[in-house]
Design a protein around this motif. Structure first.
Motif, PDB file in Angstrom:
ATOM      1  N   GLU A 106       0.829  -1.200   0.000  1.00  0.00           N
ATOM      2  CA  GLU A 106       0.000   0.000   0.000  1.00  0.00           C
ATOM      3  C   GLU A 106       0.866   1.254   0.000  1.00  0.00           C
ATOM      4  N   LEU A 107       1.943   1.212   0.759  1.00  0.00           N
ATOM      5  CA  LEU A 107       2.839   2.356   0.853  1.00  0.00           C
ATOM      6  C   LEU A 107       3.457   2.661  -0.514  1.00  0.00           C
ATOM      7  N   TYR A 108       3.891   1.609  -1.204  1.00  0.00           N
ATOM      8  CA  TYR A 108       4.505   1.798  -2.522  1.00  0.00           C
ATOM      9  C   TYR A 108       3.482   2.335  -3.525  1.00  0.00           C
ATOM     10  N   ARG A 109       2.277   1.800  -3.468  1.00  0.00           N
ATOM     11  CA  ARG A 109       1.233   2.282  -4.387  1.00  0.00           C
ATOM     12  C   ARG A 109       0.944   3.760  -4.149  1.00  0.00           C
ATOM     13  N   ASP A 110       0.950   4.173  -2.883  1.00  0.00           N
ATOM     14  CA  ASP A 110       0.697   5.577  -2.559  1.00  0.00           C
ATOM     15  C   ASP A 110       1.799   6.491  -3.095  1.00  0.00           C
ATOM     16  N   HIS A 111       3.023   5.993  -3.106  1.00  0.00           N
ATOM     17  CA  HIS A 111       4.156   6.822  -3.542  1.00  0.00           C
ATOM     18  C   HIS A 111       4.370   6.788  -5.055  1.00  0.00           C
ATOM     19  N   MET A 112       3.782   5.837  -5.740  1.00  0.00           N
ATOM     20  CA  MET A 112       4.036   5.656  -7.176  1.00  0.00           C
ATOM     21  C   MET A 112       3.843   6.948  -7.989  1.00  0.00           C
ATOM     22  N   PRO A 113       2.727   7.687  -7.788  1.00  0.00           N
ATOM     23  CA  PRO A 113       2.518   8.882  -8.624  1.00  0.00           C
ATOM     24  C   PRO A 113       3.546   9.992  -8.367  1.00  0.00           C
ATOM     25  N   GLN A 114       4.251   9.931  -7.245  1.00  0.00           N
ATOM     26  CA  GLN A 114       5.207  10.984  -6.896  1.00  0.00           C
ATOM     27  C   GLN A 114       6.577  10.772  -7.523  1.00  0.00           C
ATOM     28  N   LEU A 115       6.834   9.579  -8.048  1.00  0.00           N
ATOM     29  CA  LEU A 115       8.177   9.212  -8.478  1.00  0.00           C
ATOM     30  C   LEU A 115       8.384   9.419  -9.979  1.00  0.00           C
ATOM     31  N   ASP A 116       9.539   9.974 -10.334  1.00  0.00           N
ATOM     32  CA  ASP A 116       9.906  10.115 -11.746  1.00  0.00           C
ATOM     33  C   ASP A 116      10.616   8.872 -12.258  1.00  0.00           C
ATOM     34  N   MET A 117      11.202   8.101 -11.353  1.00  0.00           N
ATOM     35  CA  MET A 117      11.908   6.876 -11.729  1.00  0.00           C
ATOM     36  C   MET A 117      12.113   6.039 -10.482  1.00  0.00           C
ATOM     37  N   VAL A 118      12.245   4.718 -10.676  1.00  0.00           N
ATOM     38  CA  VAL A 118      12.589   3.809  -9.582  1.00  0.00           C
ATOM     39  C   VAL A 118      13.876   3.082  -9.948  1.00  0.00           C
ATOM     40  N   LEU A 119      14.850   3.131  -9.043  1.00  0.00           N
ATOM     41  CA  LEU A 119      16.039   2.291  -9.151  1.00  0.00           C
ATOM     42  C   LEU A 119      15.850   1.147  -8.172  1.00  0.00           C
ATOM     43  N   TRP A 120      15.660  -0.057  -8.693  1.00  0.00           N
ATOM     44  CA  TRP A 120      15.426  -1.227  -7.843  1.00  0.00           C
ATOM     45  C   TRP A 120      16.740  -2.009  -7.788  1.00  0.00           C
ATOM     46  N   VAL A 121      17.380  -1.994  -6.634  1.00  0.00           N
ATOM     47  CA  VAL A 121      18.719  -2.552  -6.500  1.00  0.00           C
ATOM     48  C   VAL A 121      18.655  -4.002  -6.030  1.00  0.00           C
ATOM     49  N   LEU A 122      19.343  -4.871  -6.757  1.00  0.00           N
ATOM     50  CA  LEU A 122      19.445  -6.297  -6.428  1.00  0.00           C
ATOM     51  C   LEU A 122      20.909  -6.648  -6.181  1.00  0.00           C
ATOM     52  N   LYS A 123      21.132  -7.678  -5.383  1.00  0.00           N
ATOM     53  CA  LYS A 123      22.490  -8.184  -5.195  1.00  0.00           C
ATOM     54  C   LYS A 123      22.764  -9.268  -6.226  1.00  0.00           C
ATOM     55  N   ALA A 124      23.859  -9.107  -6.938  1.00  0.00           N
ATOM     56  CA  ALA A 124      24.172 -10.050  -8.009  1.00  0.00           C
ATOM     57  C   ALA A 124      24.422 -11.458  -7.493  1.00  0.00           C
ATOM     58  N   ASP A 125      24.875 -11.579  -6.240  1.00  0.00           N
ATOM     59  CA  ASP A 125      25.184 -12.915  -5.736  1.00  0.00           C
ATOM     60  C   ASP A 125      24.021 -13.567  -4.996  1.00  0.00           C
ATOM     61  N   ASP A 126      22.831 -12.925  -4.995  1.00  0.00           N
ATOM     62  CA  ASP A 126      21.640 -13.597  -4.478  1.00  0.00           C
ATOM     63  C   ASP A 126      21.269 -14.739  -5.430  1.00  0.00           C
ATOM     64  N   ARG A 127      20.795 -15.835  -4.863  1.00  0.00           N
ATOM     65  CA  ARG A 127      20.476 -16.993  -5.704  1.00  0.00           C
ATOM     66  C   ARG A 127      19.071 -16.930  -6.300  1.00  0.00           C
ATOM     67  N   ALA A 128      18.180 -16.214  -5.640  1.00  0.00           N
ATOM     68  CA  ALA A 128      16.800 -16.149  -6.135  1.00  0.00           C
ATOM     69  C   ALA A 128      16.195 -14.796  -5.788  1.00  0.00           C
ATOM     70  N   TYR A 129      15.190 -14.409  -6.560  1.00  0.00           N
ATOM     71  CA  TYR A 129      14.536 -13.116  -6.366  1.00  0.00           C
ATOM     72  C   TYR A 129      13.025 -13.300  -6.290  1.00  0.00           C
ATOM     73  N   ALA A 130      12.595 -14.357  -5.597  1.00  0.00           N
ATOM     74  CA  ALA A 130      11.171 -14.660  -5.511  1.00  0.00           C
ATOM     75  C   ALA A 130      10.398 -13.541  -4.820  1.00  0.00           C
ATOM     76  N   VAL A 131      10.986 -12.961  -3.770  1.00  0.00           N
ATOM     77  CA  VAL A 131      10.321 -11.877  -3.043  1.00  0.00           C
ATOM     78  C   VAL A 131      10.136 -10.668  -3.952  1.00  0.00           C
ATOM     79  N   GLU A 132      11.200 -10.290  -4.662  1.00  0.00           N
ATOM     80  CA  GLU A 132      11.115  -9.146  -5.570  1.00  0.00           C
ATOM     81  C   GLU A 132      10.114  -9.407  -6.696  1.00  0.00           C
ATOM     82  N   GLU A 133      10.126 -10.637  -7.203  1.00  0.00           N
ATOM     83  CA  GLU A 133       9.197 -11.001  -8.273  1.00  0.00           C
ATOM     84  C   GLU A 133       7.752 -10.838  -7.828  1.00  0.00           C
ATOM     85  N   GLN A 134       7.406 -11.375  -6.651  1.00  0.00           N
ATOM     86  CA  GLN A 134       6.034 -11.286  -6.157  1.00  0.00           C
ATOM     87  C   GLN A 134       5.643  -9.841  -5.889  1.00  0.00           C
TER      88      GLN A 134
END
Length: 295
Positions: A106-134
């Motif tokens: 809900e917090l992210y949805r509320d902030h979406m209209p305020q943002l010009d861009m999102v930088l979503w940072v991931l760690k290259a050595d993580d084995r999976a990104y299931a949380v980010e995907e969902q």
């Protein structure tokens, strides 16, 4: 001294517009010059968000407070360089708990209209990104309103195995690491169902491909946001490509603003046609004066 000189030249061209429109045009030009970009920074704790921001921007960005009570709300950091401002919104990291993630959606949805861009940072050595995907599917894919562009930053690629082969002197991976970085990039693109070119492998510590990330940001940002971002970038990123894209976009944004004001004005068609050539002249002047406003 730079800003008054730039405005003076633009005002000289604006005298050719009807007096009733001139003040509106000057106000719109000022709005474009002083626009304050708002960039959302997403990612789990420990992915290197603060170090990435410090590597990109001139102003020092302190590490986000890791105290539990503070991480539940976005951390807004307002940066200033000269007369220009930039706001970074560090959004809470996902994956802490099921309950928290529900709140964050809900917090992210509320902030979406305020943002010009999102930088979503991931760690290259993580084995999976299931949380980010969902989370991406629940928040971004299902969001019905206008969305900011998202760039996925695959950070810390210097840790890609075999990590001991990273060449720190040349700031380059070994051939085997480079191959595996590409494979990781492709795997993330498949898992998240996003374009491969939206995933930018970088290493802040290894000084790797940060310039490409900046170029991608300038290219993907809305055109009126590109130039106001440039003053905040370290000088090393003020490349010919970045400046060319930003200045050209500034001229286009000026044209769009003028056309919008003229369309709303009660002018005869003959006058509108006559003003089109003036608008092209103003656009050329805006591009030539880019350095006065943003240099």
């Amino acid at each position: 001294m730079k800003h008054p000189s730039g405005y003076a030249l633009i005002r000289r061209h604006l005298r050719r517009y009807p007096h009733a429109l001139r003040q509106h045009l000057i106000q719109e030009l000022n709005r474009l010059v002083t626009y304050e970009p708002v960039i959302g920074i997403m990612g789990k704790t420990g992915v290197g968000k603060s170090s990435l921001c410090n590597a990109l921007f001139r102003s020092e960005v302190c590490a986000v407070n890791a105290v539990e009570a503070c991480t539940r709300q976005p951390q807004r950091v307002r940066l200033r360089f000269g007369n220009h401002f930039l706001t970074l919104v560090d959004l809470p990291g996902v994956g802490e708990s099921f309950t928290r993630d529900g709140e964050y959606r809900e917090l992210y949805r509320d902030h979406m209209p305020q943002l010009d861009m999102v930088l979503w940072v991931l760690k290259a050595d993580d084995r999976a990104y299931a949380v980010e995907e969902q989370f991406y599917r629940d928040v971004f894919v299902q969001y019905s309103g206008p969305q900011p562009p998202v760039l996925w930053v695959l950070n810390q690629v210097d840790k890609t195995e075999p990590a001991e082969q990273w060449n720190w002197l040349s700031a380059q991976p070994s051939a085997l690491q480079a191959e595996r970085i590409v494979q990781k990039q492709q795997a993330v693109a498949r898992q998240l169902e996003i374009a491969e070119q939206d995933i930018l492998p970088v290493s802040v510590r290894g000084r790797y491909r940060l310039s490409r990330l900046v170029e991608a940001m300038i290219t993907r940002l809305p055109k009126q946001v590109r130039s106001p971002l440039v003053p905040h970038l370290h000088n090393g990123y003020h490349t010919t490509s970045v400046i060319s894209t930003a200045s050209s976009s500034f001229g286009d944004a000026v044209v769009e603003a003028i056309d919008k004001i003229i369309d709303l004005a009660p002018l005869p068609q003959v006058a509108r046609i006559a003003l089109q050539s003036v608008t092209r002249t103003v656009a050329r002047a805006a591009r030539s004066m880019w350095g006065f406003f943003f240099g």
